[in-house]
Scaffold this active site. Structure first.
Site, PDB file in Angstrom:
ATOM      1  NE  ARG A   1       2.783  29.131  -2.055  1.00 16.11           N
ATOM      2  CZ  ARG A   1       1.645  29.463  -2.646  1.00 16.11           C
ATOM      3  NH1 ARG A   1       1.102  28.635  -3.518  1.00 16.11           N
ATOM      4  NH2 ARG A   1       1.057  30.601  -2.381  1.00 16.11           N
TER       5      ARG A   1
ATOM      6  N   GLY B   1      -9.304  -2.542   1.985  1.00 19.55           N
ATOM      7  CA  GLY B   1      -9.320  -1.400   1.066  1.00 19.55           C
ATOM      8  C   GLY B   1      -9.303  -1.876  -0.375  1.00 19.55           C
TER       9      GLY B   1
ATOM     10  CB  THR C   1      -2.099  -4.085   0.811  1.00 19.96           C
ATOM     11  OG1 THR C   1      -1.699  -2.822   1.391  1.00 19.96           O
ATOM     12  CG2 THR C   1      -0.935  -5.042   0.924  1.00 19.96           C
ATOM     13  CB  ILE C   2      -2.012   0.719  -2.389  1.00 24.51           C
ATOM     14  CG1 ILE C   2      -2.467   1.471  -1.135  1.00 24.51           C
ATOM     15  CG2 ILE C   2      -3.168   0.471  -3.336  1.00 24.51           C
ATOM     16  CD1 ILE C   2      -2.795   2.927  -1.421  1.00 24.51           C
ATOM     17  CG  ASP C   3      -0.464   0.403   2.961  1.00 21.68           C
ATOM     18  OD1 ASP C   3      -0.823   1.275   2.140  1.00 21.68           O
ATOM     19  OD2 ASP C   3      -0.900   0.352   4.127  1.00 21.68           O
TER      20      ASP C   3
ATOM     21  CG  MET D   1      -3.240   5.884   1.779  1.00 24.34           C
ATOM     22  SD  MET D   1      -4.550   4.754   1.319  1.00 24.34           S
ATOM     23  CE  MET D   1      -5.991   5.794   1.496  1.00 24.34           C
TER      24      MET D   1
ATOM     25  CD  GLU E   1      -2.086   6.121   5.975  1.00 22.87           C
ATOM     26  OE1 GLU E   1      -3.058   6.869   5.845  1.00 22.87           O
ATOM     27  OE2 GLU E   1      -2.140   4.890   5.795  1.00 22.87           O
TER      28      GLU E   1
END
Ligand code: F6P
Length: 367
Positions: free
Chosen positions: A182, A12, A145-147, A189, A242
């Site tokens: 609300r 990614g 990795t953005i994770d 991610m 996610e």
């Protein structure tokens, strides 16, 4: 002596990749440093990650034009300001057992006269770099990795920018969530690791944060929301990875597809949670999937700085012939670790240390 270095980005995309390519290039070509070294370098950017090195035909000038680009200081001068990857990327796995193209890859590396290879990527891309290293190809890795789930480094490029996106979007959501009273469920991610949801949720003051490392109980989520309504607080923000799972269930899949490394595409958990909240509490709920917005835009200051330092360190490693290793950040210092230690093991959130399983949020005791 002149050595040819190839650089590629795989997996990614994320902000920070272009900066790292720039700083590898600038550092190895720096005229002042070149004077002091016994070797000089030529830098080639490979298009589309491993796909480029597999598909290029070294004997066909057109194919070489398509997949290989000579980089110099002038070409990369402004790259650090831009997100994505100017080289292009892919999730191609040359060692895919169902379609093994590793022989072609190694053949191409040899035919092209590549002396050393810098791979920027996460576990999958670096896994390929490690396999090549074991086969005698000189490789260096840069973590992205953005994770932020790569083992062996406290930081991977792209994470800070992504956390900023989460924070900014939640700041925006608050006004509409508040006006309507609300519940908003925001999906980030993070397939296996909850770092994005945890840090994004913590810095934006989310009421509930749900991460893959701790399976959540839907009833408890509703109980926490009722308790907050009881305190006359009109709206709540829930941030969920996610890859988070309700107790007894599997992760939610976007479709049945898997990539060449065998990873399924995840998505849909936020919609499920928002639906369950409405069903179980009657509170009006909406969901939002931040998706690839988290990987978009220009790099944050931190990502630009880390890209610079990681790029320079990778160049140093090539010059010092320190191959088979990944640049890393350990206790705030730039160093490197063997790639062997990075693959097949992810850096997950230590629930006991960082997560409050009662509040479903970051811990409130740190020391
Ligand atoms: O880069 C890792 C990641 O951010 C995961 O968190 C996510 O599941 C995946 O990328 C999605 O990637 P794509 O849709 O681009 O294949």
């Amino acid at each position: 002596m002149k050595l040819k270095i190839a650089i590629l980005t795989g997996g990614g995309d994320c902000p920070g990749l272009n900066g790292a390519v720039k700083w590898v290039t600038k550092s190895v070509l720096d005229p002042k440093l070149v004077e002091k070294r016994s070797v000089s370098f030529e830098v080639i950017g490979v298009a589309d990650g491993w796909k480029g090195l597999v598909e290029v035909d070294p004997d066909d000038p057109k194919s070489c034009d398509r997949y290989l680009k000579r980089l110099d200081e002038e070409i990369v001068r402004t790259w650090d300001r831009y997100g994505g990857t100017n080289l292009g990327t892919s999730r191609t796995n040359p060692f895919n057992p169902k379609n093994d193209r590793s022989e072609k890859l190694i053949d191409n590396i040899k035919k092209l006269g590549i002396d050393a290879l810098v791979a920027l990527g996460g576990e999958d891309t670096l896994g390929v770099a490690y396999k090549l290293h074991k086969l005698g190809i000189k490789t260096v890795g840069i973590p992205k990795t953005i994770d932020n789930d790569l083992t062996g480094t406290e930081y991977s490029l792209g994470f800070d920018t992504a956390v900023n996106v989460i924070m900014e979007e939640i700041d925006r959501l608050r006004t509409t969530a508040g006006s309507h009273g609300r519940i908003f469920v925001v999906e980030t991610m993070g397939r296996h690791a909850g770092w994005l949801a945890l840090h994004g949720g913590e810095c934006s003051g989310a009421y509930i944060i749900l991460i893959p490392e701790h399976h959540f109980d839907m009833g408890k989520v509703c109980e926490l929301l009722r308790e907050r309504r009881g305190r006359e607080i009109k709206y709540s923000i829930i941030v969920i990875s996610e890859g988070a799972k309700p107790s007894g269930q599997h992760e939610f899949l976007r479709n049945g597809k898997v990539d060449e490394f065998g990873h399924p595409s995840l998505g849909g958990i936020a919609s499920y949670v928002a639906g369950e909240i409405e069903k179980q509490t009657g509170f009006e709920s909406r969901h939002l999937i931040l998706s690839h917005l988290q990987r978009g835009g220009s790099p944050s200051a931190h990502d630009r700085l880390m890209a610079r330092w990681f790029g320079i360190a990778a160049a140093d490693m090539i010059i010092n012939e320190d191959f088979g290793r990944m640049v890393s950040l350990v206790r705030g210092e730039i160093t490197s670790v063997p790639m062997k230690e990075v693959i097949n093991k992810l850096k997950l959130v230590d629930v006991e240390k960082y997560y409050d399983t009662e509040r479903y949020n970051g811990r409130r005791s740190i020391m």
